[in-house]
Motif scaffolding. Sequence first.
Motif, PDB file in Angstrom:
ATOM      1  N   TYR A 136     -22.517  30.939  42.562  1.00 41.27           N
ATOM      2  CA  TYR A 136     -23.870  30.955  43.111  1.00 41.27           C
ATOM      3  C   TYR A 136     -23.964  31.938  44.279  1.00 41.27           C
ATOM      4  O   TYR A 136     -24.890  32.739  44.358  1.00 41.27           O
TER       5      TYR A 136
ATOM      6  N   HIS B  36     -31.035  24.627  42.830  1.00 45.34           N
ATOM      7  CA  HIS B  36     -29.775  24.602  43.581  1.00 45.34           C
ATOM      8  C   HIS B  36     -29.872  25.481  44.820  1.00 45.34           C
ATOM      9  O   HIS B  36     -29.485  25.079  45.910  1.00 45.34           O
TER      10      HIS B  36
ATOM     11  N   THR C 228     -24.886  18.412  46.187  1.00 46.41           N
ATOM     12  CA  THR C 228     -26.040  18.864  45.400  1.00 46.41           C
ATOM     13  C   THR C 228     -25.687  18.948  43.920  1.00 46.41           C
ATOM     14  O   THR C 228     -26.445  18.485  43.062  1.00 46.41           O
ATOM     15  N   VAL C 229     -24.538  19.506  43.622  1.00 44.11           N
ATOM     16  CA  VAL C 229     -24.125  19.649  42.222  1.00 44.11           C
ATOM     17  C   VAL C 229     -23.944  18.275  41.582  1.00 44.11           C
ATOM     18  O   VAL C 229     -24.324  18.058  40.428  1.00 44.11           O
TER      19      VAL C 229
ATOM     20  N   MET D 167     -32.413  25.108  37.102  1.00 44.95           N
ATOM     21  CA  MET D 167     -31.346  24.470  37.881  1.00 44.95           C
ATOM     22  C   MET D 167     -30.813  25.402  38.959  1.00 44.95           C
ATOM     23  O   MET D 167     -30.565  24.987  40.084  1.00 44.95           O
ATOM     24  N   VAL D 168     -30.638  26.674  38.625  1.00 41.14           N
ATOM     25  CA  VAL D 168     -30.143  27.643  39.605  1.00 41.14           C
ATOM     26  C   VAL D 168     -31.158  27.780  40.744  1.00 41.14           C
ATOM     27  O   VAL D 168     -30.781  27.815  41.915  1.00 41.14           O
TER      28      VAL D 168
ATOM     29  N   VAL E 117     -22.642  25.380  33.198  1.00 41.93           N
ATOM     30  CA  VAL E 117     -23.932  24.697  33.063  1.00 41.93           C
ATOM     31  C   VAL E 117     -24.315  24.426  31.607  1.00 41.93           C
ATOM     32  O   VAL E 117     -24.772  23.327  31.281  1.00 41.93           O
TER      33      VAL E 117
ATOM     34  N   THR F 160     -29.528  23.717  48.462  1.00 40.19           N
ATOM     35  CA  THR F 160     -28.357  23.941  49.314  1.00 40.19           C
ATOM     36  C   THR F 160     -28.706  24.730  50.558  1.00 40.19           C
ATOM     37  O   THR F 160     -28.230  24.408  51.648  1.00 40.19           O
TER      38      THR F 160
ATOM     39  N   HIS G 266     -22.876  21.758  49.026  1.00 37.30           N
ATOM     40  CA  HIS G 266     -22.793  22.239  47.646  1.00 37.30           C
ATOM     41  C   HIS G 266     -22.286  21.175  46.666  1.00 37.30           C
ATOM     42  O   HIS G 266     -22.960  20.894  45.672  1.00 37.30           O
TER      43      HIS G 266
ATOM     44  N   PHE H 260     -27.192  16.971  40.553  1.00 31.92           N
ATOM     45  CA  PHE H 260     -27.687  17.675  39.374  1.00 31.92           C
ATOM     46  C   PHE H 260     -27.056  17.163  38.089  1.00 31.92           C
ATOM     47  O   PHE H 260     -27.729  16.963  37.097  1.00 31.92           O
TER      48      PHE H 260
END
Length: 173
Positions: A37, A118, A16-17, A114-115, A76, A122, A13, A20
């Motif tokens: 999330y 993600h 990945t963030v 983005m969500v 975000v 993930t 996580h 982003f």
Amino acid sequence: PFDVAEAITAIVHPATVRLFFGASISDADIERLAPAYDTGVTARAIRLALPFVPDRCPLPGDRAFNRAIKTIDEVVHPRIRHARAQADENGDLVSQLCRAPYTDKSDRRVRDDMVAVHGAATETSATALTWVWPVLDAHPRVAAKVFEEVERVVGTGPVTVEHLPELTYPRMF
């Protein structure tokens, strides 16, 4: 008890963030996003199972979902505004999505994309990593080759993007 999937997600996580958002996100905000999330996905499951129930009819999980969305938006949306204000071309995903040739260029569209990315990034990464360890354990010769190449190419420091082209055996594995 030790939960392997939870431990792997705790690694995947934040990585990945960071991909982003790059340097524009704090560790505290990364920590806020992970449970938001997770809650968003699990709280929305009943609506996915009952798609015929209108949104105006409350279902279990709706409040938790709305709180999760509020948290995601609080983290975000400022980053989307920051990315839009930058004149340079950052390589992070939010900057790229802000420059994408959308018909709908709204912040909501960028956040939604983005969500979605993600979740895909993930879940697939965590699932793959969960299976890597038992497979390496079952095949010690393969594991030895993987670890030897990583040690030879990377040494004792962290793996960086520059190392990836030279890590051919782990990529094959």
